[in-house]
Design a protein around this motif. Structure first.
Motif, PDB file in Angstrom:
ATOM      1  N   THR A  10      -9.358   8.309   2.431  1.00  0.00           N
ATOM      2  CA  THR A  10      -9.345   8.255   0.968  1.00  0.00           C
ATOM      3  C   THR A  10      -9.756   6.855   0.530  1.00  0.00           C
ATOM      4  O   THR A  10      -9.575   5.886   1.266  1.00  0.00           O
ATOM      5  N   GLY A  11     -10.324   6.739  -0.655  1.00  0.00           N
ATOM      6  CA  GLY A  11     -10.814   5.441  -1.121  1.00  0.00           C
ATOM      7  C   GLY A  11     -11.972   4.953  -0.270  1.00  0.00           C
ATOM      8  O   GLY A  11     -12.152   3.755  -0.056  1.00  0.00           O
ATOM      9  N   THR A  13     -15.224   4.687  -0.571  1.00  0.00           N
ATOM     10  CA  THR A  13     -16.451   4.043  -1.034  1.00  0.00           C
ATOM     11  C   THR A  13     -16.321   2.561  -1.358  1.00  0.00           C
ATOM     12  O   THR A  13     -17.308   1.922  -1.709  1.00  0.00           O
ATOM     13  N   GLY A  17     -11.326   0.799   2.361  1.00  0.00           N
ATOM     14  CA  GLY A  17     -11.704   2.154   2.754  1.00  0.00           C
ATOM     15  C   GLY A  17     -13.096   2.214   3.359  1.00  0.00           C
ATOM     16  O   GLY A  17     -13.328   2.873   4.373  1.00  0.00           O
ATOM     17  N   ARG A  18     -14.029   1.514   2.761  1.00  0.00           N
ATOM     18  CA  ARG A  18     -15.407   1.481   3.278  1.00  0.00           C
ATOM     19  C   ARG A  18     -15.452   0.801   4.642  1.00  0.00           C
ATOM     20  O   ARG A  18     -16.157   1.258   5.543  1.00  0.00           O
ATOM     21  N   SER A  35     -13.237  10.065  -2.363  1.00  0.00           N
ATOM     22  CA  SER A  35     -13.204   9.035  -3.394  1.00  0.00           C
ATOM     23  C   SER A  35     -13.556   9.683  -4.726  1.00  0.00           C
ATOM     24  O   SER A  35     -13.956  10.847  -4.760  1.00  0.00           O
ATOM     25  N   ARG A  36     -13.435   8.951  -5.811  1.00  0.00           N
ATOM     26  CA  ARG A  36     -13.713   9.513  -7.137  1.00  0.00           C
ATOM     27  C   ARG A  36     -15.194   9.678  -7.431  1.00  0.00           C
ATOM     28  O   ARG A  36     -15.593  10.591  -8.142  1.00  0.00           O
ATOM     29  N   LEU A  41     -20.124   8.511  -2.705  1.00  0.00           N
ATOM     30  CA  LEU A  41     -19.772   9.244  -1.481  1.00  0.00           C
ATOM     31  C   LEU A  41     -21.022   9.766  -0.783  1.00  0.00           C
ATOM     32  O   LEU A  41     -21.159   9.653   0.443  1.00  0.00           O
ATOM     33  N   TRP A  58     -18.256  14.703   2.556  1.00  0.00           N
ATOM     34  CA  TRP A  58     -17.597  13.976   1.465  1.00  0.00           C
ATOM     35  C   TRP A  58     -16.981  14.932   0.473  1.00  0.00           C
ATOM     36  O   TRP A  58     -17.409  16.067   0.322  1.00  0.00           O
ATOM     37  N   ASP A  62     -10.020  12.582  -7.355  1.00  0.00           N
ATOM     38  CA  ASP A  62      -9.250  11.515  -7.999  1.00  0.00           C
ATOM     39  C   ASP A  62      -7.812  11.677  -7.533  1.00  0.00           C
ATOM     40  O   ASP A  62      -7.099  12.570  -8.006  1.00  0.00           O
TER      41      ASP A  62
END
Length: 87
Positions: A10-11, A13, A17-18, A35-36, A41, A58, A62
């Motif tokens: 999660t997170g 991007t 997280g990346r 990710s949002r 993504l 992906w 949210d």
């Protein structure tokens, strides 16, 4: 880590997280990127696919929204049996 592991990040991007995605992909893991931002993504998935050997999917979600989390959880529940780690 073995190449057979599938990990939900999660997170994915941005920031930590990346960096986690890059490290896990480099070790041969397959990733479900969450990710949002759907476009970020998609671009991250393409970037990882071009330079790494795992499978990269992906899922725009949210995590601060209960409704979005439930929808995303339902849409990928069938994959849960193959997941190794949730982050």
């Amino acid at each position: 880590m073995a190449g057979t592991k599938t990990i939900l990040v999660t997170g994915a991007t941005g920031g930590i997280g990346r960096a986690v995605c890059a490290r896990l992909a480099a070790s041969g893991c397959s990733l479900l990127l969450a990710s949002r931002d759907a476009e970020k993504l998609r671009l991250l998935g393409q970037e990882l696919s071009a330079t790494r050997s795992g499978t990269f999917s992906w899922l725009p979600v949210d995590m601060t929204s209960d409704a979005s989390s439930r929808r995303s959880g339902a849409s990928c529940a069938y994959e849960a049996a193959s997941w190794t780690v949730l982050s």
